[in-house]
Write a protein that holds these residues in place. Structure first.
Motif, PDB file in Angstrom:
ATOM      1  N   SER A 129      49.006 -58.492 126.776  1.00 56.76           N
ATOM      2  CA  SER A 129      47.997 -58.281 127.810  1.00 56.76           C
ATOM      3  C   SER A 129      48.626 -57.776 129.105  1.00 56.76           C
ATOM      4  O   SER A 129      48.090 -56.874 129.762  1.00 56.76           O
ATOM      5  N   LEU A 188      47.872 -58.560 137.416  1.00 50.46           N
ATOM      6  CA  LEU A 188      47.360 -58.466 136.041  1.00 50.46           C
ATOM      7  C   LEU A 188      48.492 -58.602 135.022  1.00 50.46           C
ATOM      8  O   LEU A 188      48.279 -59.125 133.927  1.00 50.46           O
ATOM      9  N   THR A 189      49.665 -58.121 135.383  1.00 49.04           N
ATOM     10  CA  THR A 189      50.806 -58.213 134.463  1.00 49.04           C
ATOM     11  C   THR A 189      51.134 -59.661 134.132  1.00 49.04           C
ATOM     12  O   THR A 189      51.464 -59.993 132.987  1.00 49.04           O
ATOM     13  N   GLU A 207      49.567 -54.026 128.644  1.00 53.72           N
ATOM     14  CA  GLU A 207      48.440 -53.102 128.519  1.00 53.72           C
ATOM     15  C   GLU A 207      47.606 -53.002 129.791  1.00 53.72           C
ATOM     16  O   GLU A 207      46.999 -51.959 130.060  1.00 53.72           O
ATOM     17  N   HIS A 208      47.556 -54.061 130.603  1.00 54.18           N
ATOM     18  CA  HIS A 208      46.694 -54.049 131.781  1.00 54.18           C
ATOM     19  C   HIS A 208      47.446 -53.918 133.103  1.00 54.18           C
ATOM     20  O   HIS A 208      46.802 -53.630 134.129  1.00 54.18           O
ATOM     21  N   GLY A 209      48.752 -54.123 133.111  1.00 56.13           N
ATOM     22  CA  GLY A 209      49.456 -54.093 134.385  1.00 56.13           C
ATOM     23  C   GLY A 209      50.698 -53.233 134.433  1.00 56.13           C
ATOM     24  O   GLY A 209      51.121 -52.838 135.526  1.00 56.13           O
ATOM     25  N   MET A 232      45.054 -51.315 123.154  1.00 55.76           N
ATOM     26  CA  MET A 232      44.610 -50.189 123.970  1.00 55.76           C
ATOM     27  C   MET A 232      45.301 -48.915 123.509  1.00 55.76           C
ATOM     28  O   MET A 232      46.481 -48.907 123.171  1.00 55.76           O
ATOM     29  N   LYS A 247      48.492 -46.530 140.303  1.00 52.11           N
ATOM     30  CA  LYS A 247      47.973 -47.900 140.283  1.00 52.11           C
ATOM     31  C   LYS A 247      49.006 -48.911 139.790  1.00 52.11           C
ATOM     32  O   LYS A 247      48.908 -50.102 140.078  1.00 52.11           O
ATOM     33  N   TYR A 248      50.008 -48.433 139.060  1.00 51.19           N
ATOM     34  CA  TYR A 248      50.994 -49.361 138.510  1.00 51.19           C
ATOM     35  C   TYR A 248      51.921 -49.941 139.578  1.00 51.19           C
ATOM     36  O   TYR A 248      52.676 -50.877 139.299  1.00 51.19           O
ATOM     37  N   ARG A 253      46.712 -45.552 124.544  1.00 46.57           N
ATOM     38  CA  ARG A 253      47.183 -44.691 125.618  1.00 46.57           C
ATOM     39  C   ARG A 253      48.529 -44.120 125.219  1.00 46.57           C
ATOM     40  O   ARG A 253      49.251 -44.714 124.409  1.00 46.57           O
ATOM     41  N   PHE A 278      47.805 -54.706 140.126  1.00 49.63           N
ATOM     42  CA  PHE A 278      48.284 -54.517 138.761  1.00 49.63           C
ATOM     43  C   PHE A 278      49.473 -55.432 138.460  1.00 49.63           C
ATOM     44  O   PHE A 278      49.667 -55.838 137.312  1.00 49.63           O
ATOM     45  N   SER A 327      49.036 -62.374 134.731  1.00 53.28           N
ATOM     46  CA  SER A 327      47.834 -63.212 134.860  1.00 53.28           C
ATOM     47  C   SER A 327      47.753 -64.285 133.792  1.00 53.28           C
ATOM     48  O   SER A 327      47.183 -65.358 134.019  1.00 53.28           O
TER      49      SER A 327
END
Length: 712
Positions: A330, A640-641, A333-335, A396, A631-632, A398, A637, A643
């Motif tokens: 997670s 989020l990495t 993929e999100h952060g 995800m 955004k990274y 990408r 973010f 979280s």
């Protein structure tokens, strides 16, 4: 059978073994039946036994058990003892009688019996637990491992092993004069002792042969003198087979046996460590892994829902495991940036296994573990399986950029599994390869020049900059420039690489994982994985706590980089050509497109942060830097990495791993005393109680009478 008679089952040639309850059982040998009466004489009984077993009456003794006691052997030494045996066994009508050879008492290994037979020749037939260990430990013939000139060995290692055993058995120590793969020369370490041996490889037959040997000792050889040769490895080699049969073989028993067999006065700790080494050598890491890992995989997915823990067993009964925790997946993929570093790590703590890892970088450019695999070797098949598991774990879709050392066909494995991805070479490994290609004929100044040019070619963002670096290298060495061009710059230079690395070119995973897995004992596979889990759990918690003091939109490192570029942007001339396209003049003319986030210097596109030219445009238009930053690199973010958390795995007392846990717990780390005087350990200020200084003259506090200023 009539009263006063018993049928004696006479047994010889076997051996006794003591059970756990102390009772003895006899196995092997041959047996004959003899009728014994209460008035029979012992000499008559011995005469019959001598005829049966074809031996002299003075070479054996007779023993038997009482009917209700098989722990103590009773010796028959006269006529009354024989009569008592008949009386005690009258109720059962039969009794077992054991014919044992007499044992000579020995005072030292060098004593010789009157008959000319060496005193350490095996004679006893009665085998107790101690005798069983002794039989396993006793390597007869060690005193003659080195015979004379002309003796042949398989190689220098075989000769050194024989020399080691020979010295221990003959109670002396030696030192090497020459010791390599072609020749070995050793002499007695005692001063002025002429003992010496020299062995070397024969040019004709390529055999390792003793060429010279002076087998005379003038030194005083004492029992136990060879204890310095009894290393942990040697002790392990001696007791290994016995330890395989008796896992509960105690260190004190090991020390006693080595003392009796070899005259070595070994400390308890030495025997303990020797047992530890032997146990470690006897372990089968693949069998351990097959027993432990299925349970551990279930526990990972049970305590950390969403995690992936896959175990695969090969046809040759070897296995490898893939682990990726849900918090790591997670967080990536999100952060994290879509960038993964692939490394194969040779662990210092365990040589039996290789660690295959995929790591990312967070907004602070810190190491972030995503997934890892433990395998017996690093091959193309292992990497291909690892990447398949990684692809199925990622939810995800990408485009991901992979960075690796292109080892073991990894380049082809990435292309097969992640078809739309980009693959870059690790610049750290590439720089090492470049240094190996540098000709030693170059001067140090030339070497520095070509190395600097090569480094600039890696970070060059435009083809013109890259070509200038190659020309600089070509001036110093044309062959070196050709080698650089042959390494496919499109996989490592910013000027040609199609993917995005966001300013990251190499990984620190090798150093990090080896520092994580650094116990004082060799861990099993399950222990290694659990150590990694604990370290990852601690890492994610620590970095999540660090967020509490952050108040900026960008992470601290990204903010610092932007401020450095902002300084360069001061004084740049900006000309507006349209609503979104600008010309920025420094020593060159660069075109900045604010809609597509592009600059002709290409540093904005490559790094993800605005370059000095873009910052000059943003400042002139009174814009916000954060609107033009990837955004990274934002705090959001980064949050989020980290979280999610990795949950602990309670110890459920898995039986399969209890032996290894006991082994690790039973052998504490070996602590070696450091050189020099030990430093004083500072007192803990939380518990130290300081006594106030009181003056002996004025009775005041805070000073003494030497510094007292009160009038007398």
């Amino acid at each position: 059978m009539a009263r006063g008679k018993v049928l004696a089952i006479c047994q010889s040639g076997g051996e006794f073994v003591i059970g756990r309850d102390g009772s003895m059982s006899y196995s092997g040998g041959e047996a004959h039946a003899v009728e014994v009466t209460s008035d029979m004489k012992l000499n008559d009984f011995k005469a019959e036994i001598s005829c049966m077993f074809n031996c002299r009456a003075d070479t054996f003794i007779i023993k038997y058990f009482l009917p209700s006691n098989r722990k103590t052997l009773i010796t028959i030494s006269n006529d009354k003892d024989l009569q008592r045996m008949v009386d005690f066994s009258a109720s059962s009508n039969t009794t077992d009688v054991y014919i044992l050879k007499k044992v000579e008492h020995r005072t030292s290994r060098s004593v010789v019996a009157d008959s000319g037979t060496p005193a350490d020749a095996p004679a006893a037939t009665l085998v107790t637990v101690d005798d069983t260990k002794r039989r396993k430990l006793c390597h007869t013939g060690w005193e003659n491992m080195l015979n004379s000139v002309g003796q042949v060995f398989d190689g220098p290692k075989a000769f050194r092993d024989a020399l080691h055993k020979y010295a221990i058995a003959n109670s002396f120590t030696y030192k090497f004069i020459k010791n390599d793969g072609v020749r070995v020369t050793a002499e007695c370490s005692a001063e002025n002792c002429p003992w010496r041996v020299h062995a070397s490889k024969s040019p004709a037959k390529q055999e390792f042969t003793i060429k010279k040997m002076n087998n005379i000792h003038t030194c005083r050889r004492e029992i136990g003198k060879g204890h310095r040769l009894a290393s942990q490895r040697w002790v392990a080699s001696v007791i290994k087979e016995k330890l395989r049969e008796a896992p509960n073989y105690k260190p004190r028993e090991i020390a006693n046996d080595l003392n009796r067999e070899y005259g070595l006065n070994m400390k308890y700790a030495q025997a303990w460590r020797g047992k530890f080494v032997a146990k470690k050598e006897l372990r089968n890491p693949h069998e351990e892994a097959r027993n432990q890992l299925p349970w551990y995989c279930e526990r990972i997915m049970e305590t950390n829902p969403g995690s992936v823990a896959t175990l695969q067993t090969t046809e040759d009964l070897k296995c490898h495991i893939f682990v990726s925790f849900h918090a790591s997946l997670s967080g990536f993929e999100h952060g994290c940036r879509p960038l993964l570093f692939l490394d194969g790590i040779c662990l210092k703590a365990n040589k039996h296994w290789k660690l295959l890892v995929a790591t990312a970088v967070d907004g602070e450019s810190n190491f972030f573990p995503v997934s890892f695999s433990v395998a017996e070797s690093e091959t193309f098949e292992q990497w291909h399986w690892f990447l398949l598991q990684l692809k199925s774990a990622l939810t995800m879709s990408r485009t991901v950029t992979f960075v690796s050392n292109k080892q073991n066909g990894l380049e082809n494995a990435v292309a097969r599994v992640f078809e739309d991805s980009y693959h870059a070479y690790c610049v750290h490994q590439l720089t090492e390869d470049f240094n190996q290609q540098v000709d030693n004929s170059l001067t140090q100044e030339s070497k520095n020049t070509v190395l600097d040019a090569f480094q600039r070619s890696i970070y060059a963002c435009k083809a013109e900059e890259f070509n200038e670096c190659i020309e600089t290298i070509k001036v110093e060495s044309k062959g070196l420039a050709e080698w650089v061009l042959s390494t496919k710059p499109e996989f490592w230079s910013n000027a040609f690489f199609k993917g995005l690395r966001y300013g990251q070119y190499s990984s620190k995973s090798v150093e990090t994982f080896n520092s994580w897995i650094s116990p004082k004992y060799e861990p099993s596979v399950m222990q290694m994985i659990d150590i990694i889990r604990c370290k990852m759990m601690e890492l994610m918690y620590t970095r999540r706590k660090s967020l509490e003091s952050w108040s900026e939109v960008l992470t601290p490192s990204a903010k610092q980089r932007v401020e450095e570029e902002m300084t360069k942007a001061q004084g740049l001339n900006v000309i507006c050509t349209s609503s979104s396209v600008f010309e920025v003049h420094d020593h060159l003319i660069n075109v900045v497109n604010m809609e597509t986030w592009e600059c002709t210097c290409r540093r904005w596109q490559v790094g993800g942060l605005p370059c000095a030219h873009a910052l000059a445009v943003i400042e002139q238009n009174h814009g916000f830097v954060y609107d033009y930053t990837s955004k990274y690199f934002t705090t959001e973010f980064f949050r989020l990495t980290y979280s999610l958390s990795i949950n602990p795995i309670p110890d459920a007392g898995k039986p399969a791993c209890s032996d290894i846990v006991d082994l690790a717990a039973s052998c504490p780390p070996r602590i070696r005393r450091m050189v020099g005087r030990p430093k004083l350990k500072p007192a803990d200020p939380r518990i130290t109680i300081k006594r106030a200084v009181r003056c002996g003259k004025c009775q005041g506090y805070g000073h003494n009478k030497q510094t007292c200023k009160a009038p007398f």
